[in-house]
Scaffold this motif. Structure first.
Motif, PDB file in Angstrom:
ATOM      1  N   LEU A 179       0.815  -1.216   0.000  1.00  0.00           N
ATOM      2  CA  LEU A 179       0.000   0.000   0.000  1.00  0.00           C
ATOM      3  C   LEU A 179       0.850   1.267   0.000  1.00  0.00           C
ATOM      4  O   LEU A 179       2.007   1.256   0.418  1.00  0.00           O
ATOM      5  CB  LEU A 179      -0.929   0.002   1.225  1.00  0.00           C
ATOM      6  CG  LEU A 179      -1.870  -1.188   1.374  1.00  0.00           C
ATOM      7  CD1 LEU A 179      -2.632  -1.093   2.686  1.00  0.00           C
ATOM      8  CD2 LEU A 179      -2.827  -1.274   0.204  1.00  0.00           C
ATOM      9  N   THR A 180       0.234   2.363  -0.442  1.00  0.00           N
ATOM     10  CA  THR A 180       0.912   3.665  -0.437  1.00  0.00           C
ATOM     11  C   THR A 180      -0.095   4.763  -0.097  1.00  0.00           C
ATOM     12  O   THR A 180      -1.310   4.544  -0.130  1.00  0.00           O
ATOM     13  CB  THR A 180       1.526   3.985  -1.822  1.00  0.00           C
ATOM     14  OG1 THR A 180       0.475   3.953  -2.807  1.00  0.00           O
ATOM     15  CG2 THR A 180       2.615   2.990  -2.200  1.00  0.00           C
ATOM     16  N   GLY A 181       0.444   5.943   0.210  1.00  0.00           N
ATOM     17  CA  GLY A 181      -0.386   7.134   0.367  1.00  0.00           C
ATOM     18  C   GLY A 181      -1.413   7.061   1.481  1.00  0.00           C
ATOM     19  O   GLY A 181      -1.205   6.422   2.515  1.00  0.00           O
ATOM     20  N   GLU A 182      -2.552   7.723   1.247  1.00  0.00           N
ATOM     21  CA  GLU A 182      -3.589   7.826   2.263  1.00  0.00           C
ATOM     22  C   GLU A 182      -4.206   6.481   2.601  1.00  0.00           C
ATOM     23  O   GLU A 182      -4.567   6.212   3.739  1.00  0.00           O
ATOM     24  CB  GLU A 182      -4.679   8.798   1.783  1.00  0.00           C
ATOM     25  CG  GLU A 182      -5.663   9.205   2.870  1.00  0.00           C
ATOM     26  CD  GLU A 182      -4.990   9.905   4.046  1.00  0.00           C
ATOM     27  OE1 GLU A 182      -5.436   9.678   5.187  1.00  0.00           O
ATOM     28  OE2 GLU A 182      -4.021  10.653   3.824  1.00  0.00           O
ATOM     29  N   GLU A 183      -4.338   5.621   1.580  1.00  0.00           N
ATOM     30  CA  GLU A 183      -4.912   4.297   1.834  1.00  0.00           C
ATOM     31  C   GLU A 183      -4.011   3.506   2.778  1.00  0.00           C
ATOM     32  O   GLU A 183      -4.488   2.719   3.608  1.00  0.00           O
ATOM     33  CB  GLU A 183      -5.130   3.546   0.525  1.00  0.00           C
ATOM     34  CG  GLU A 183      -3.864   3.164  -0.219  1.00  0.00           C
ATOM     35  CD  GLU A 183      -4.125   2.499  -1.556  1.00  0.00           C
ATOM     36  OE1 GLU A 183      -3.276   1.689  -1.975  1.00  0.00           O
ATOM     37  OE2 GLU A 183      -5.157   2.783  -2.201  1.00  0.00           O
ATOM     38  N   LEU A 184      -2.701   3.708   2.656  1.00  0.00           N
ATOM     39  CA  LEU A 184      -1.758   3.052   3.566  1.00  0.00           C
ATOM     40  C   LEU A 184      -1.982   3.532   4.996  1.00  0.00           C
ATOM     41  O   LEU A 184      -2.084   2.717   5.924  1.00  0.00           O
ATOM     42  CB  LEU A 184      -0.322   3.343   3.131  1.00  0.00           C
ATOM     43  CG  LEU A 184       0.772   2.915   4.116  1.00  0.00           C
ATOM     44  CD1 LEU A 184       0.780   1.408   4.301  1.00  0.00           C
ATOM     45  CD2 LEU A 184       2.151   3.405   3.639  1.00  0.00           C
ATOM     46  N   GLU A 185      -2.076   4.853   5.181  1.00  0.00           N
ATOM     47  CA  GLU A 185      -2.271   5.403   6.534  1.00  0.00           C
ATOM     48  C   GLU A 185      -3.562   4.887   7.163  1.00  0.00           C
ATOM     49  O   GLU A 185      -3.598   4.557   8.348  1.00  0.00           O
ATOM     50  CB  GLU A 185      -2.286   6.934   6.491  1.00  0.00           C
ATOM     51  CG  GLU A 185      -0.923   7.577   6.273  1.00  0.00           C
ATOM     52  CD  GLU A 185       0.049   7.362   7.434  1.00  0.00           C
ATOM     53  OE1 GLU A 185      -0.372   6.921   8.522  1.00  0.00           O
ATOM     54  OE2 GLU A 185       1.252   7.616   7.241  1.00  0.00           O
ATOM     55  N   ASP A 186      -4.619   4.817   6.371  1.00  0.00           N
ATOM     56  CA  ASP A 186      -5.902   4.321   6.898  1.00  0.00           C
ATOM     57  C   ASP A 186      -5.784   2.888   7.388  1.00  0.00           C
ATOM     58  O   ASP A 186      -6.294   2.533   8.457  1.00  0.00           O
ATOM     59  CB  ASP A 186      -6.985   4.411   5.814  1.00  0.00           C
ATOM     60  CG  ASP A 186      -7.408   5.839   5.519  1.00  0.00           C
ATOM     61  OD1 ASP A 186      -7.099   6.719   6.350  1.00  0.00           O
ATOM     62  OD2 ASP A 186      -8.043   6.065   4.472  1.00  0.00           O
ATOM     63  N   VAL A 187      -5.106   2.064   6.615  1.00  0.00           N
ATOM     64  CA  VAL A 187      -4.956   0.649   6.991  1.00  0.00           C
ATOM     65  C   VAL A 187      -4.016   0.505   8.184  1.00  0.00           C
ATOM     66  O   VAL A 187      -4.283  -0.280   9.104  1.00  0.00           O
ATOM     67  CB  VAL A 187      -4.456  -0.180   5.790  1.00  0.00           C
ATOM     68  CG1 VAL A 187      -4.037  -1.585   6.244  1.00  0.00           C
ATOM     69  CG2 VAL A 187      -5.550  -0.289   4.736  1.00  0.00           C
ATOM     70  N   LEU A 188      -2.931   1.258   8.196  1.00  0.00           N
ATOM     71  CA  LEU A 188      -1.994   1.186   9.329  1.00  0.00           C
ATOM     72  C   LEU A 188      -2.699   1.545  10.631  1.00  0.00           C
ATOM     73  O   LEU A 188      -2.516   0.885  11.666  1.00  0.00           O
ATOM     74  CB  LEU A 188      -0.809   2.133   9.101  1.00  0.00           C
ATOM     75  CG  LEU A 188       0.115   1.831   7.915  1.00  0.00           C
ATOM     76  CD1 LEU A 188       1.246   2.856   7.853  1.00  0.00           C
ATOM     77  CD2 LEU A 188       0.673   0.423   8.003  1.00  0.00           C
ATOM     78  N   ARG A 189      -3.489   2.617  10.579  1.00  0.00           N
ATOM     79  CA  ARG A 189      -4.223   3.054  11.769  1.00  0.00           C
ATOM     80  C   ARG A 189      -5.224   1.986  12.223  1.00  0.00           C
ATOM     81  O   ARG A 189      -5.348   1.682  13.414  1.00  0.00           O
ATOM     82  CB  ARG A 189      -4.939   4.372  11.470  1.00  0.00           C
ATOM     83  CG  ARG A 189      -5.644   4.986  12.668  1.00  0.00           C
ATOM     84  CD  ARG A 189      -6.022   6.439  12.426  1.00  0.00           C
ATOM     85  NE  ARG A 189      -6.792   6.614  11.194  1.00  0.00           N
ATOM     86  CZ  ARG A 189      -6.328   7.203  10.099  1.00  0.00           C
ATOM     87  NH1 ARG A 189      -5.080   7.665  10.052  1.00  0.00           N
ATOM     88  NH2 ARG A 189      -7.087   7.338   9.017  1.00  0.00           N
ATOM     89  N   LEU A 190      -5.923   1.401  11.261  1.00  0.00           N
ATOM     90  CA  LEU A 190      -6.899   0.357  11.577  1.00  0.00           C
ATOM     91  C   LEU A 190      -6.223  -0.861  12.197  1.00  0.00           C
ATOM     92  O   LEU A 190      -6.707  -1.423  13.190  1.00  0.00           O
ATOM     93  CB  LEU A 190      -7.640  -0.058  10.298  1.00  0.00           C
ATOM     94  CG  LEU A 190      -8.614  -1.229  10.421  1.00  0.00           C
ATOM     95  CD1 LEU A 190      -9.793  -0.851  11.306  1.00  0.00           C
ATOM     96  CD2 LEU A 190      -9.095  -1.669   9.041  1.00  0.00           C
TER      97      LEU A 190
END
Length: 432
Positions: A290-301
């Motif tokens: 993953l990259t970008g904003e989608e990466l941050e969303d998944v990392l946080r989840l």
């Protein structure tokens, strides 16, 4: 021994109730047949004579069903005539009773391995629930016998849900087991229930991986999912991609997701992450893709989900990846908290040191200090608290840790309330 069988026959004749007498004769006739005693024919004959004496029409049908069952177990061709008589007698009753008796007739024929005869009588059942129940049972019988065409005929006659979708799902699984993927695609369109569609997609993913099919076969099923109605399409695709992710097909899953809009992609990404949460290796591989904003969303989840569980060494590499990839300091605080719970202090210290915001930095080093105190490492706890250089937050954290040192010495344990107390302190300063 022969005298014993004759005596049993004689005593059975003393049973006054014709229903009980008929059933008894049929039962002992069956056991005589198993024992290869020639008197079984006499017992069966007497069973039929007793049935003829039953005056109650409902009991008559029930007796025919019981007697027919024992004849059928003994392999007697007369059983077919007995069951047909029960069927014709059942038609004389009002619908609820008629359907109840017909259902019993069908179930007995299924148990006897007479699926074709059972199917004939099943079509006469009026109650949609009873009819659907027995038809689904018959479909499963045909599938177990490898009679796909007959199973397909039953599927086409099943209109009620969820029976239709369950039947389609079972037929789909058989096609998948046989690696008949073209037929499986055709059956897929028969699924009307979102739940069973999801189950079907996961089954498809499993069997595609097991069969080691080329990527083009995966794409065909993706295309089928996308061609469904919009609401169902998203759920179907999500279930398929989750199933493929669980089978380790992360690269293909990413390729499919890249073709979707961000609005469609976001919820699927999160669902996949949650579904593979118990598979650390897959989870790490998925996050790496993953990259970008989608990466941050998944990392946080992922880190939020992990913190809801007991910390485990199995997730050490996963949490390290989160720490390396995130650009969000709040996520880093959570990474430090998890690593501290694992006593992976070097990694925790490294990530905490990367946090610039004084408030968040105090939370991160506070997590390290608290875990150090739990191990009675007072010097380590103080060293951690001194890593917050901001005058206000540094002083606050040192104050908290010094109090917790004495709290532990007093036998009160070390409470994990750094975040709550920091939030209260922040509000106090903001309000002053």
């Amino acid at each position: 021994m022969s005298d014993m069988y004759r005596e049993v026959l004689r005593l059975a004749g003393n049973i006054e109730d014709p229903y009980l007498r008929a059933v008894t004769y049929a039962r002992i006739g069956y056991y005589m047949h198993l024992a290869k005693n020639p008197l079984y024919g006499e017992a069966f004959s007497r069973a039929l004579s007793s049935v003829a004496r039953i005056e109650n029409p409902v009991l008559l049908v029930k007796a025919l069903l019981e007697v027919g069952t024992f004849f059928g177990k003994a392999g007697s061709k007369t059983a077919e005539k007995i069951f047909h008589q029960a069927y014709e007698s059942s038609l004389k009753f009002p619908t609820p009773l008629k359907d109840e008796l017909l259902e019993e007739l069908v179930l007995r024929l299924i148990d006897l391995g007479k699926a074709d005869e059972a199917l004939f009588y099943a079509t006469e059942i009026g109650d949609p629930v009873k009819k659907s129940d027995v038809l689904l049972k018959l479909l499963n019988v045909y599938l177990n016998e490898g009679k796909i065409r007959k199973a397909r005929v039953i599927l086409e006659s099943l209109d009620e849900e969820p029976w239709h979708s369950i039947a389609a799902f079972n037929l789909l699984k058989e096609h998948l087991r046989r690696e008949e993927f073209g037929s499986a695609i055709k059956v897929l369109s028969e699924l009307k229930s979102e739940y069973w569609l999801g189950e079907a997609m996961r089954a498809i993913a499993f069997h595609l991986k097991k069969a080691n099919v080329p990527e083009g076969t995966y794409e065909k099923f993706v295309d089928v999912a996308l061609q469904m109605a919009p609401r169902i399409s998203l759920e179907a695709l999500k279930s398929l991609l989750i199933g493929l992710a669980l089978q380790g097909e992360i690269k293909f899953v990413r390729e499919v997701l890249d073709k979707l809009s961000l609005e469609l992609k976001a919820p699927i990404l999160k669902s996949i992450a949650i579904s593979i949460l118990d598979r650390p290796n897959l989870l790490e591989k998925f996050m790496e893709s993953l990259t970008g904003e989608e990466l941050e969303d998944v990392l946080r989840l992922v880190i939020d989900s992990l913190l809801e569980r007991r910390a485990k060494e199995d997730y050490l590499d996963v949490v390290r990846v989160i720490g390396e990839k995130t650009r969000n300091e709040r996520t880093l605080v959570k990474v430090v908290r998890y690593l501290s719970k694992l006593h992976a202090y070097n990694d925790a210290w490294r990530f905490a040191s990367a946090i610039k915001d004084p408030y968040l930095r105090s939370l991160a080093f506070g997590s390290i200090a608290v875990e150090k105190l739990k191990e009675n490492d007072i010097d380590g706890a103080i060293d951690a608290s001194l890593e917050v250089k901001d005058p206000r937050w540094g002083s606050w954290l040192l104050s908290e840790i010094l109090a917790k040192i004495l709290e532990a010495q007093a036998g009160e344990g070390v409470r994990e309330d750094i975040e709550e107390r920091a939030e209260a302190q922040r509000k106090l300063w903001e309000g002053s």
